[in-house]
Design a protein around this motif. Structure first.
Motif, short mmCIF file in Angstrom:
data_model
loop_
_atom_site.label_atom_id
_atom_site.label_comp_id
_atom_site.label_asym_id
_atom_site.label_seq_id
_atom_site.Cartn_x
_atom_site.Cartn_y
_atom_site.Cartn_z
N MET A 1 -84.29 -34.06 52.30
CA MET A 1 -83.40 -34.85 51.48
C MET A 1 -83.57 -34.41 50.02
SD MET A 1 -82.60 -38.93 51.07
CE MET A 1 -83.74 -39.50 52.18
N SER A 2 -82.47 -34.20 49.35
CA SER A 2 -82.49 -33.74 47.96
C SER A 2 -82.54 -34.92 47.00
CB SER A 2 -81.24 -32.91 47.68
OG SER A 2 -81.20 -31.81 48.55
N HIS A 3 -83.12 -34.67 45.82
CA HIS A 3 -83.21 -35.71 44.81
C HIS A 3 -83.14 -35.09 43.42
CE1 HIS A 3 -87.34 -34.29 45.11
NE2 HIS A 3 -87.49 -34.69 43.86
N CYS A 4 -82.83 -35.93 42.45
CA CYS A 4 -82.78 -35.52 41.05
C CYS A 4 -84.20 -35.41 40.52
CB CYS A 4 -82.00 -36.56 40.25
SG CYS A 4 -81.96 -36.26 38.47
N ASN A 5 -84.54 -34.30 39.90
CA ASN A 5 -85.88 -34.11 39.35
C ASN A 5 -86.12 -34.96 38.12
OD1 ASN A 5 -85.84 -32.07 41.29
ND2 ASN A 5 -87.15 -30.77 40.07
N HIS A 6 -85.06 -35.54 37.55
CA HIS A 6 -85.23 -36.38 36.35
C HIS A 6 -85.47 -37.84 36.72
CE1 HIS A 6 -84.87 -37.55 32.18
NE2 HIS A 6 -84.02 -38.48 32.54
N PHE A 10 -81.26 -39.98 44.99
CA PHE A 10 -80.71 -39.11 46.02
C PHE A 10 -79.49 -38.37 45.50
CE2 PHE A 10 -77.34 -38.55 49.15
CZ PHE A 10 -77.96 -37.66 50.01
N VAL A 11 -79.38 -37.10 45.85
CA VAL A 11 -78.18 -36.32 45.59
C VAL A 11 -77.84 -35.55 46.86
CG1 VAL A 11 -78.43 -36.09 43.09
CG2 VAL A 11 -79.54 -34.44 44.56
N SER A 12 -76.57 -35.36 47.11
CA SER A 12 -76.14 -34.67 48.32
C SER A 12 -76.40 -33.17 48.22
CB SER A 12 -74.64 -34.92 48.56
OG SER A 12 -73.88 -34.23 47.59
N SER A 13 -76.40 -32.51 49.36
CA SER A 13 -76.60 -31.06 49.36
C SER A 13 -75.45 -30.36 48.65
CB SER A 13 -76.75 -30.55 50.79
OG SER A 13 -75.64 -30.89 51.57
N ASP A 14 -74.25 -30.92 48.71
CA ASP A 14 -73.12 -30.35 47.97
C ASP A 14 -73.36 -30.46 46.46
OD1 ASP A 14 -71.72 -29.59 50.23
OD2 ASP A 14 -70.54 -31.44 50.30
N PHE A 15 -73.89 -31.58 46.01
CA PHE A 15 -74.19 -31.76 44.59
C PHE A 15 -75.23 -30.74 44.15
CE2 PHE A 15 -76.13 -33.59 40.86
CZ PHE A 15 -75.05 -34.13 40.17
N VAL A 16 -76.24 -30.53 44.95
CA VAL A 16 -77.28 -29.54 44.63
C VAL A 16 -76.68 -28.15 44.56
CG1 VAL A 16 -79.41 -28.45 45.42
CG2 VAL A 16 -79.13 -30.92 45.65
N ARG A 17 -75.79 -27.83 45.48
CA ARG A 17 -75.16 -26.51 45.50
C ARG A 17 -74.37 -26.26 44.22
NH1 ARG A 17 -70.21 -25.59 46.85
NH2 ARG A 17 -70.00 -27.47 48.09
N VAL A 18 -73.70 -27.28 43.71
CA VAL A 18 -72.86 -27.13 42.52
C VAL A 18 -73.67 -27.23 41.22
CG1 VAL A 18 -70.93 -28.13 41.22
CG2 VAL A 18 -70.81 -27.98 43.71
N PHE A 19 -74.57 -28.21 41.13
CA PHE A 19 -75.25 -28.49 39.86
C PHE A 19 -76.72 -28.09 39.84
CE2 PHE A 19 -71.72 -31.55 39.91
CZ PHE A 19 -71.12 -31.20 38.71
N GLY A 20 -77.29 -27.69 40.96
CA GLY A 20 -78.69 -27.33 41.00
C GLY A 20 -78.94 -25.92 40.49
N ASP A 21 -80.23 -25.64 40.23
CA ASP A 21 -80.58 -24.29 39.83
C ASP A 21 -80.74 -23.40 41.06
OD1 ASP A 21 -83.11 -24.87 40.87
OD2 ASP A 21 -84.10 -24.93 38.93
N HIS A 22 -81.15 -22.16 40.86
CA HIS A 22 -81.23 -21.23 41.98
C HIS A 22 -82.33 -21.59 42.99
CE1 HIS A 22 -84.07 -19.71 39.00
NE2 HIS A 22 -84.72 -19.16 39.99
N GLU A 23 -83.20 -22.51 42.65
CA GLU A 23 -84.23 -22.98 43.57
C GLU A 23 -83.90 -24.35 44.16
OE1 GLU A 23 -88.15 -22.60 41.99
OE2 GLU A 23 -87.74 -20.58 41.23
#
Length: 50
Positions: A1-6, A10-23
């Motif tokens: 499950m993905s989450h905001c590091n700040h 919870f954030v969706s995998s689509d959100f991570v794909r768009v706004f996340g860094d390369h890791e």
């Protein structure tokens, strides 16, 4: 499950794909940032965490 590091929300995998860094880390999300500024805030927080 993905989450905001700040804020640890919870954030969706689509959100991570768009706004996340390369890791797959997310530094801003709708829970802790205004929707219009997520990209900018994310970049600023990523830069300050280095």
């Amino acid at each position: 499950m993905s989450h905001c590091n700040h804020c640890d929300a919870f954030v969706s995998s689509d959100f991570v794909r768009v706004f996340g860094d390369h890791e797959g880390r997310v530094y801003a999300c709708p829970s802790c940032s205004a929707n219009a500024g997520i990209s900018q805030v994310s970049a600023e927080r990523r830069a300050s965490s280095l």
